[in-house]
Design an enzyme around this catalytic site. Structure first.
Site, PDB file in Angstrom:
ATOM      1  N   LYS A 234     -13.464  12.504 -28.430  1.00  0.00           N
ATOM      2  CA  LYS A 234     -13.295  12.993 -29.719  1.00  0.00           C
ATOM      3  C   LYS A 234     -14.160  13.566 -30.515  1.00  0.00           C
ATOM      4  O   LYS A 234     -15.450  13.160 -29.994  1.00  0.00           O
ATOM      5  CB  LYS A 234     -12.321  11.794 -30.612  1.00  0.00           C
ATOM      6  CG  LYS A 234     -13.301  10.733 -30.961  1.00  0.00           C
ATOM      7  CD  LYS A 234     -12.605   9.788 -31.686  1.00  0.00           C
ATOM      8  CE  LYS A 234     -13.688   8.624 -32.038  1.00  0.00           C
ATOM      9  NZ  LYS A 234     -14.750   8.871 -32.621  1.00  0.00           N
TER      10      LYS A 234
ATOM     11  N   LYS B  78     -15.712   4.007 -32.753  1.00  0.00           N
ATOM     12  CA  LYS B  78     -16.896   4.824 -32.345  1.00  0.00           C
ATOM     13  C   LYS B  78     -17.119   5.740 -33.649  1.00  0.00           C
ATOM     14  O   LYS B  78     -16.318   5.911 -34.318  1.00  0.00           O
ATOM     15  CB  LYS B  78     -16.552   5.641 -31.107  1.00  0.00           C
ATOM     16  CG  LYS B  78     -16.514   4.765 -29.919  1.00  0.00           C
ATOM     17  CD  LYS B  78     -17.933   4.284 -29.156  1.00  0.00           C
ATOM     18  CE  LYS B  78     -17.607   3.696 -27.945  1.00  0.00           C
ATOM     19  NZ  LYS B  78     -17.214   2.217 -28.287  1.00  0.00           N
ATOM     20  N   ASP B  79     -18.431   6.173 -33.575  1.00  0.00           N
ATOM     21  CA  ASP B  79     -18.816   6.923 -34.822  1.00  0.00           C
ATOM     22  C   ASP B  79     -17.908   8.345 -35.198  1.00  0.00           C
ATOM     23  O   ASP B  79     -17.312   8.850 -34.160  1.00  0.00           O
ATOM     24  CB  ASP B  79     -20.204   7.587 -34.598  1.00  0.00           C
ATOM     25  CG  ASP B  79     -21.333   6.566 -34.443  1.00  0.00           C
ATOM     26  OD1 ASP B  79     -21.357   5.808 -33.621  1.00  0.00           O
ATOM     27  OD2 ASP B  79     -21.926   6.344 -35.482  1.00  0.00           O
ATOM     28  N   LYS B  80     -17.719   8.665 -36.269  1.00  0.00           N
ATOM     29  CA  LYS B  80     -16.939  10.016 -36.826  1.00  0.00           C
ATOM     30  C   LYS B  80     -17.861  11.076 -36.504  1.00  0.00           C
ATOM     31  O   LYS B  80     -17.421  12.161 -35.715  1.00  0.00           O
ATOM     32  CB  LYS B  80     -16.294   9.770 -38.148  1.00  0.00           C
ATOM     33  CG  LYS B  80     -15.959  10.957 -38.491  1.00  0.00           C
ATOM     34  CD  LYS B  80     -15.453  11.016 -40.034  1.00  0.00           C
ATOM     35  CE  LYS B  80     -14.721  12.493 -40.312  1.00  0.00           C
ATOM     36  NZ  LYS B  80     -14.085  12.135 -41.735  1.00  0.00           N
TER      37      LYS B  80
END
Length: 643
Positions: free
Chosen positions: A254, A283-285
């Site tokens: 993503k 997880k990080d954006k």
């Protein structure tokens, strides 16, 4: 004490300035599975078995799942699923039932929710309606779904409380084998017998019940049978559970998306619930991330069919294959990071010519000495006015009304969600605020819906919190405890120095990562450093562990131990049991290493020329154990507070 300042470093190099996350491509995160492999590894035999390539050289070990990193969020938003007008009809229908329930001799009043040709969408509607309104039955006639009052719910609500009945029916509908539901203590044997008989008569093929004594009070527990222990005769419930035992594993790539945002979109496309997806960690954006996932009730073929729709939202799926079970939180060794730091500059002592030497010294120092293992800013949310730890403190004090006000405190922005929050705080009107709240803000909408139904007093606010998934409720408590841990780490290094001292805690045997305080934790597992051990330097600083506050942890036997007590007393928690009984929350605490070290670290310095000037950027690759934060590691390398 400053809330966000993590300024205690363990190395004395100069450091440098720079910018991170200029674009998602500058921050790539790849999950490392329990076999030490990258989850995006490609293998020609992938369709036959899981990938066995790309083993890591470093020494990352599987760590204890830190369930607070995971913000599991079930989205049962009926406005999205049914549409606004149908949902309003449904709410009107349920309000009428609450005022005037149907008696046994009355004809059952029903409401049609419409037709749903897709069977997966019908399953979503059934689950979402029962989650929001456990006192309703959902019935399918061909493709039409109708609802009516559930007489079984009314019977149980007469034996227990309405709140218990709601929680019990949600427990039954979740169909999690081996899960347990406990009724409130009941001293009446006759009354307990009635509850036993009801559960056995209505759900006997799915569950088993028994009574037990807790603190001299008798409670009834209900356990959902394991699949292998259920009756062999195939029933409709058996068929449904067989369908739900279908699992498909895949790797999700993503870009610039929250993990939960990605899941919500995939769930909508596939016609399942977000809770049907499981993963090892959030997880990080603002990054490109790769992580393992498992989805329930979806075949590999069906998942692959939707690949093009996912790509339109910045997602790609790969390594699609059958699986035997859901993925559990914390089931990973760690994460691999590929980072780019741009616009490099000195802190001021040297010119650009000295930059390569400064960077080499910084990277080597952190490679050899590690960094202070602070919880990163993601742990506390992105709010600037109110952060998650402040909500957690109010919950630990069981001040439900204050916690809800903090939860709905708006930021200075004037977007839709902040307008809705502002409206709720100013008017107290949950119904109007719900209309204003964007559809994608599932947590806020669940809370507002409950407040509209139960009111905004202490009891209503309690019911509001109970409308959120357990993992989301406990996240706020863990956020507060993490804030205390960060401050404890800073105090420990500033007051007691950079060597183990008498009274510090270490593991009696080598342990990696977090250790939950309830995981068979006996006193001998924790060793208190003695005076002789301090004098003889038996232990090193990277062996020191600090407790995250809870009801099952041991505190250091030195100045730091007293600091913990004073710090909790400062917040009015001197007698806190770290249990919030009304919300069914318990915080045992855990032990976290004071230091962490990156593994397999490599770097390269690059220069790009333009007409006006030369700019420098640093490419940095390394691995971290689960629950360690790359931004904190970068802070130590750069000598900059990135929180």
């Amino acid at each position: 004490m400053e809330r966000n300042t993590l300024s205690c470093f363990i190395s004395d190099h100069e450091g440098f300035n720079g910018t991170i996350k200029n674009s998602p491509q500058d921050f790539v995160v790849i999950e490392i599975d329990t076999n030490g492999q990258f989850v995006n590894s490609v293998n020609t035999e992938e369709e036959e078995r899981p990938c066995q390539t790309t083993k890591r050289i470093g020494k990352l070990k599987p760590s204890k799942p830190d369930d607070t990193d995971s913000l599991i969020q079930d989205c049962f938003d009926l406005n999205l699923i049914l549409g606004l007008s149908v949902n309003r009809e449904l709410e009107h229908f349920t309000n009428k039932l609450k005022v005037k329930p149907c008696s046994d001799d009355q004809e059952k009043v029903e409401l049609s929710l419409g037709t749903f040709p897709d069977k997966h969408m019908r399953a979503v509607v059934h689950k979402a309606v029962r989650f929001n309104f456990p006192f309703l039955q959902t019935l399918t006639n061909q493709s039409e779904i109708r609802v009516r009052e559930d007489p079984d719910f009314q019977e149980l609500a007469g034996l227990a409380s309405e709140g218990e009945a709601e929680d019990f029916f949600r427990f039954i509908d979740a169909k999690t084998p081996g899960s347990v539901f406990t009724f409130l203590p009941d001293d009446s044997k006759e009354h307990r017998t009635s509850v036993h008989h009801f559960v056995s008569r209505r759900f006997g093929k799915l569950v088993e019940t028994k009574s037990f004594v807790d603190q001299q009070k008798t409670c009834i527990t209900v356990r959902l049978r394991e699949r292998g222990k259920q009756a062999k005769k195939r029933t409709m419930a058996d068929c449904q559970m067989q369908e739900e035992s279908l699992y498909t594993a895949f790797t999700l790539r993503k870009e610039n998306l929250e993990t939960l945002e990605a899941i919500s979109y995939m769930a909508a496309v596939l016609g399942v619930l977000p809770s049907d997806f499981t993963y090892a960690g959030i997880k990080d954006k603002r990054a490109i991330t790769y992580q393992a996932m498992v989805v329930k009730k979806i075949s590999p073929e069906r998942l692959l069919e939707k690949g093009s729709e996912f790509e339109r939202r910045g997602m790609e799926i790969s390594r699609v294959r059958p699986a035997f079970e859901a993925l559990k939180l914390g089931r990973l060794q760690g994460n691999h990071f590929e980072l780019v730091i741009r616009d490099l500059k000195h802190h001021g002592k040297h010119g650009l010519a000295e930059l390569p030497k400064v960077i080499e010294e910084a990277v080597e120092n952190v490679k050899n000495k590690g960094f202070v293992n602070y919880y990163g800013p993601q742990r506390f949310g992105s709010g600037s006015c109110v952060q998650a730890d402040q909500v957690g403190l109010a919950l630990l004090k069981e001040n439900m009304e204050a916690s809800v006000k903090l939860f709905f405190t708006p930021e200075d922005d004037d977007d839709l969600q902040n307008k809705a929050k502002r409206h709720f705080l100013h008017t107290g009107n949950a119904k109007e605020s719900l209309v204003l709240m964007p559809a994608y803000k599932a947590r806020e909408r669940l809370m507002l819906r409950a407040l509209h139904r139960y009111g905004s007093g202490q009891e209503g606010c309690t019911r509001g919190w109970l409308s959120l998934p357990h993992s989301m409720r406990v996240f706020y408590l863990h956020s507060y405890c993490s804030r205390v841990w960060n401050q404890a780490a800073k105090y420990r290094l500033q007051k007691l120095g950079f060597k183990p001292v008498q009274g510090d805690l270490v593991w009696a045997e080598p342990v990696k990562g977090l250790k939950d305080a309830t995981e068979e934790l006996s006193a001998p597992q924790i060793h208190v450093v003695t005076s002789d051990e301090e004098k003889n330097e038996v232990f090193s600083l990277d062996q020191v562990i600090l407790p995250m506050p809870g009801n099952s942890v041991k505190y250091p036997e030195n100045l730091l131990g007293q600091w913990y007590q004073d710090r909790l007393a400062q917040d009015g928690l001197e007698s806190c049991r770290f249990r919030v009984t009304p919300l069914k929350l318990n915080v045992p605490g855990c032990y976290r290493p004071l230091l962490a070290k990156p593994q397999n670290i490599t770097y390269s310095l690059q220069t790009s020329s333009s007409d006006e000037s030369n700019t420098h950027c640093l490419s940095l690759n390394f691995d971290l154990e689960a629950s360690c934060y790359a931004t904190v590691c970068l802070g130590e390398i750069m000598k900059t507070n990135l929180s």
